[in-house]
Design a protein around this motif. Sequence first.
Motif, PDB file in Angstrom:
ATOM      1  N   ALA A  46      30.264  10.442 -53.759  1.00 37.43           N
ATOM      2  CA  ALA A  46      30.692   9.149 -53.512  1.00 37.43           C
ATOM      3  C   ALA A  46      29.182   8.406 -53.785  1.00 37.43           C
ATOM      4  O   ALA A  46      29.326   7.289 -54.289  1.00 37.43           O
ATOM      5  N   ASN A  47      28.160   9.046 -53.077  1.00 37.01           N
ATOM      6  CA  ASN A  47      26.835   7.987 -53.235  1.00 37.01           C
ATOM      7  C   ASN A  47      26.318   8.184 -54.618  1.00 37.01           C
ATOM      8  O   ASN A  47      25.511   7.492 -55.015  1.00 37.01           O
ATOM      9  N   MET A  48      26.759   9.117 -55.453  1.00 39.04           N
ATOM     10  CA  MET A  48      26.424   9.267 -56.859  1.00 39.04           C
ATOM     11  C   MET A  48      27.522   8.267 -57.716  1.00 39.04           C
ATOM     12  O   MET A  48      27.179   8.296 -59.053  1.00 39.04           O
ATOM     13  N   GLY A  49      28.349   7.726 -57.153  1.00 38.57           N
ATOM     14  CA  GLY A  49      29.245   6.855 -57.961  1.00 38.57           C
ATOM     15  C   GLY A  49      30.251   8.011 -58.761  1.00 38.57           C
ATOM     16  O   GLY A  49      30.668   7.104 -60.004  1.00 38.57           O
ATOM     17  N   GLN A  50      30.761   8.824 -58.278  1.00 36.64           N
ATOM     18  CA  GLN A  50      31.710   9.583 -58.859  1.00 36.64           C
ATOM     19  C   GLN A  50      32.762   9.734 -58.225  1.00 36.64           C
ATOM     20  O   GLN A  50      33.350  10.726 -57.506  1.00 36.64           O
ATOM     21  N   PRO A  51      33.865   8.811 -58.394  1.00 39.96           N
ATOM     22  CA  PRO A  51      35.320   8.574 -57.420  1.00 39.96           C
ATOM     23  C   PRO A  51      36.216   9.773 -57.736  1.00 39.96           C
ATOM     24  O   PRO A  51      36.758  10.444 -56.841  1.00 39.96           O
ATOM     25  N   ASN A  52      36.322  10.220 -59.049  1.00 37.89           N
ATOM     26  CA  ASN A  52      37.183  11.255 -59.238  1.00 37.89           C
ATOM     27  C   ASN A  52      36.766  12.606 -58.486  1.00 37.89           C
ATOM     28  O   ASN A  52      37.655  13.308 -57.891  1.00 37.89           O
ATOM     29  N   LYS A  53      35.558  12.912 -58.711  1.00 38.88           N
ATOM     30  CA  LYS A  53      35.134  14.339 -57.982  1.00 38.88           C
ATOM     31  C   LYS A  53      35.142  14.068 -56.487  1.00 38.88           C
ATOM     32  O   LYS A  53      35.416  15.164 -55.918  1.00 38.88           O
ATOM     33  N   CYS A  54      34.912  13.000 -56.049  1.00 36.80           N
ATOM     34  CA  CYS A  54      34.987  12.721 -54.500  1.00 36.80           C
ATOM     35  C   CYS A  54      36.335  12.813 -54.029  1.00 36.80           C
ATOM     36  O   CYS A  54      36.450  13.345 -53.176  1.00 36.80           O
ATOM     37  N   HIS A  55      37.363  12.149 -54.733  1.00 39.39           N
ATOM     38  CA  HIS A  55      38.751  12.400 -54.361  1.00 39.39           C
ATOM     39  C   HIS A  55      39.083  13.973 -54.232  1.00 39.39           C
ATOM     40  O   HIS A  55      39.516  14.253 -53.413  1.00 39.39           O
ATOM     41  N   ARG A  56      38.579  14.591 -55.395  1.00 40.21           N
ATOM     42  CA  ARG A  56      39.176  16.064 -55.450  1.00 40.21           C
ATOM     43  C   ARG A  56      38.314  16.804 -54.323  1.00 40.21           C
ATOM     44  O   ARG A  56      38.778  17.655 -53.492  1.00 40.21           O
ATOM     45  N   SER A  74      33.791  -2.458 -53.158  1.00 33.20           N
ATOM     46  CA  SER A  74      35.121  -2.526 -53.818  1.00 33.20           C
ATOM     47  C   SER A  74      36.196  -2.458 -52.376  1.00 33.20           C
ATOM     48  O   SER A  74      36.114  -1.584 -51.725  1.00 33.20           O
ATOM     49  N   PRO A  75      37.100  -3.310 -52.710  1.00 33.75           N
ATOM     50  CA  PRO A  75      38.158  -3.294 -51.630  1.00 33.75           C
ATOM     51  C   PRO A  75      39.311  -2.342 -51.860  1.00 33.75           C
ATOM     52  O   PRO A  75      39.643  -1.770 -50.761  1.00 33.75           O
ATOM     53  N   THR A  76      39.306  -1.471 -52.788  1.00 34.50           N
ATOM     54  CA  THR A  76      40.142  -0.316 -52.996  1.00 34.50           C
ATOM     55  C   THR A  76      39.688   0.837 -52.240  1.00 34.50           C
ATOM     56  O   THR A  76      40.531   1.333 -51.533  1.00 34.50           O
ATOM     57  N   TYR A  77      38.317   1.220 -52.343  1.00 34.13           N
ATOM     58  CA  TYR A  77      37.986   1.988 -51.636  1.00 34.13           C
ATOM     59  C   TYR A  77      37.702   1.815 -50.055  1.00 34.13           C
ATOM     60  O   TYR A  77      37.950   2.889 -49.146  1.00 34.13           O
ATOM     61  N   ALA A  78      37.410   0.627 -49.773  1.00 33.08           N
ATOM     62  CA  ALA A  78      37.718   0.227 -48.280  1.00 33.08           C
ATOM     63  C   ALA A  78      38.941   0.415 -47.740  1.00 33.08           C
ATOM     64  O   ALA A  78      38.990   1.053 -46.798  1.00 33.08           O
ATOM     65  N   HIS A  79      39.965   0.267 -48.570  1.00 36.74           N
ATOM     66  CA  HIS A  79      41.327   0.227 -47.966  1.00 36.74           C
ATOM     67  C   HIS A  79      41.430   2.017 -47.974  1.00 36.74           C
ATOM     68  O   HIS A  79      42.065   2.441 -46.774  1.00 36.74           O
ATOM     69  N   LEU A  80      41.083   2.885 -48.761  1.00 39.35           N
ATOM     70  CA  LEU A  80      41.093   4.365 -48.522  1.00 39.35           C
ATOM     71  C   LEU A  80      40.396   4.833 -47.325  1.00 39.35           C
ATOM     72  O   LEU A  80      40.622   5.493 -46.848  1.00 39.35           O
ATOM     73  N   ALA A  81      39.114   3.948 -47.140  1.00 35.71           N
ATOM     74  CA  ALA A  81      38.345   4.620 -45.919  1.00 35.71           C
ATOM     75  C   ALA A  81      39.068   4.177 -44.536  1.00 35.71           C
ATOM     76  O   ALA A  81      38.938   4.788 -43.479  1.00 35.71           O
ATOM     77  N   GLN A  82      39.823   2.876 -44.556  1.00 30.55           N
ATOM     78  CA  GLN A  82      40.193   2.535 -43.251  1.00 30.55           C
ATOM     79  C   GLN A  82      41.233   3.432 -42.416  1.00 30.55           C
ATOM     80  O   GLN A  82      40.684   3.417 -41.168  1.00 30.55           O
ATOM     81  N   PRO A  83      42.196   4.149 -42.952  1.00 28.00           N
ATOM     82  CA  PRO A  83      42.840   5.004 -42.203  1.00 28.00           C
ATOM     83  C   PRO A  83      42.226   6.373 -41.627  1.00 28.00           C
ATOM     84  O   PRO A  83      42.462   6.708 -40.418  1.00 28.00           O
ATOM     85  N   HIS A  84      41.328   6.583 -42.575  1.00 29.91           N
ATOM     86  CA  HIS A  84      40.613   7.986 -41.805  1.00 29.91           C
ATOM     87  C   HIS A  84      39.535   7.525 -40.771  1.00 29.91           C
ATOM     88  O   HIS A  84      39.497   8.220 -39.809  1.00 29.91           O
ATOM     89  N   MET A  85      38.991   6.332 -40.868  1.00 30.11           N
ATOM     90  CA  MET A  85      37.900   5.858 -40.158  1.00 30.11           C
ATOM     91  C   MET A  85      38.823   5.551 -38.668  1.00 30.11           C
ATOM     92  O   MET A  85      38.148   5.782 -37.800  1.00 30.11           O
ATOM     93  N   LEU A  86      39.946   4.773 -38.826  1.00 30.02           N
ATOM     94  CA  LEU A  86      40.639   4.680 -37.447  1.00 30.02           C
ATOM     95  C   LEU A  86      40.805   5.823 -36.894  1.00 30.02           C
ATOM     96  O   LEU A  86      41.026   5.860 -35.843  1.00 30.02           O
ATOM     97  N   GLN A  87      41.402   6.829 -37.560  1.00 30.81           N
ATOM     98  CA  GLN A  87      41.763   8.185 -36.917  1.00 30.81           C
ATOM     99  C   GLN A  87      40.638   8.939 -36.274  1.00 30.81           C
ATOM    100  O   GLN A  87      40.694   9.351 -34.987  1.00 30.81           O
ATOM    101  N   ALA A  88      39.423   8.585 -36.832  1.00 31.47           N
ATOM    102  CA  ALA A  88      38.147   9.223 -36.377  1.00 31.47           C
ATOM    103  C   ALA A  88      37.909   8.291 -34.988  1.00 31.47           C
ATOM    104  O   ALA A  88      37.624   9.063 -34.086  1.00 31.47           O
ATOM    105  N   VAL A  89      37.840   7.150 -34.931  1.00 32.29           N
ATOM    106  CA  VAL A  89      37.680   6.364 -33.883  1.00 32.29           C
ATOM    107  C   VAL A  89      38.529   6.567 -32.725  1.00 32.29           C
ATOM    108  O   VAL A  89      38.233   6.801 -31.628  1.00 32.29           O
ATOM    109  N   GLU A  90      40.054   6.774 -33.185  1.00 35.88           N
ATOM    110  CA  GLU A  90      40.850   7.076 -32.016  1.00 35.88           C
ATOM    111  C   GLU A  90      40.717   8.512 -31.459  1.00 35.88           C
ATOM    112  O   GLU A  90      40.740   8.656 -30.133  1.00 35.88           O
ATOM    113  N   LEU A  91      40.578   9.552 -32.165  1.00 36.66           N
ATOM    114  CA  LEU A  91      40.406  10.769 -31.800  1.00 36.66           C
ATOM    115  C   LEU A  91      39.101  10.862 -31.082  1.00 36.66           C
ATOM    116  O   LEU A  91      38.924  11.580 -29.869  1.00 36.66           O
TER     117      LEU A  91
END
Length: 499
Positions: free
Chosen positions: A326-336, A384-401
């Motif tokens: 992610a920090n290298m800006g490689q979204p496909n490898k990050c997703h994988r 990017s709003p797209t990646y922020a949208h992908l982050a949101q449910p994971h971060m919400l789960q982490a905060v709740e747990l």
Amino acid sequence: MDGNRESAEKRPNDHLGSWFLRSGWSKGELARQVNRRARQLGAHHISTDTSRVRRWLDGEQPREPIPRILSELLSERFGCVVSVEDLGLRMHHQAPSVSGVDLPWTGPQTVSLINEFSRSDLMLARRGFLGTSLTLAAGPALVEPMQRWLVPNPGGTAGTGQAEVIRVDRARSVRLSGPELDMLESTTRMFRKWDAQCGGGLRRKAVVGQLHEVTDLLQESQPSRISRRLFRAAAELAELAGWMSYDIGLQPTAQKYFVLALHAAREAGDRPLGAYVLSSMSRQMIHLGRSEDALELIHLAQYGGRESATARTQAMLHSLEARAYANMGQPNKCHRAVRTAEETFADCTPGDGDPDWIRFFSEAELHAENAHSYRDLAYVAGRSPTYAHLAQPHMLQAVELFGREVSQNPTSHQRSYALNLIGMATVHLLQRDPEQCTVLATRALDVAQKVRSERVNNRLRKTVDRAVRQYGHLTEVASLAENLHRLLPDSSDVTPAAV
């Protein structure tokens, strides 16, 4: 003639000037920060002023420890490694045993180096003092020496030092009993729990003291089975000392402990533990803006632990791999890597023999790592709003747990809870929702006051600074910034962390 020679030898230091200009500091502010850091290091003889800073910019070479102080201050300012050489300054030569990471891979020298370093840390008990004799390694200077942890030792799975212990042991009796070793290992587990509860700033010296005691035991003759357990204990304690140092902003000290921990893990013949140490080193490199180095270290950890690491350990390594990509800006490898981490974590079972050091990696931690990967990717991709949208449910789960765990046991996982509240605040900031960002950052501020973690404090400061730059005209944002300054003062004295 002499004047011409002097002007030829002392030219403006363009390297230092460039970093100084980008820092936004005035000459007076830099002088004040150098003096403040020097006092923290016990170097009370240093008294810098604006004219001295001007002479450095004009090409004067300052004496030690000024070059190292400037390196530390600018590394902290920019969140990446700014070496003495990057500043166009000369570095006083240090013996490899003190300043380097390319150390001998032998048992006796590993014990001696850990003993020496932990003793120095205990004796010179001031924040950052060891920074005057340490530099951060990065790039090939760091990665290439670490690759040697996988080179087979002549004489067995454990290190050459262990072989020597076995030979001496034939003439001596056992020094430690099984129950004594059990107690030592339970103490390490207790220290690890304290770190999760309170942050790295409260119990670090106790961990360093225990590590020093273990190396004293390793200097005595022990049978191979005892020495192996002692080396494993030394590796776990050194890693924990490094982690706590990292948590409070002592980056060179943290790296040195991590390197020594890897050496001890090799002597113990414990490859999964070595992989875990490398994962901690990788986290530090991500923090310092060295994502390529982080990826190299993670791949080295994955290779070393591929046959013996549990599913939980492997899932943790995949999640860190995603963070590096992610920090290298490689979204496909990050997703994988995110998907692989989730699939591997699904194979975890409570009775799969996980060692204590990896039990922290829960479902909450998995969501937290994946959320931060997508959040980092959003920033790398220009908010990017797209990646922020992908982050949101994971971060919400982490905060709740994590919030659920803290509500059930107020002393557990406070730091992780705070970090993920901050992470959720940054996601809302990316989504242009300053009100929710302020709500979550305020909750994080409440938790931050209960732990001693500069990592938490600095992530919170950086998030609030971003909110102020974008929405400083809003009353709630201005009020949050004021409360932060009042409750967590002296932000110029601490190390900014990667958000």
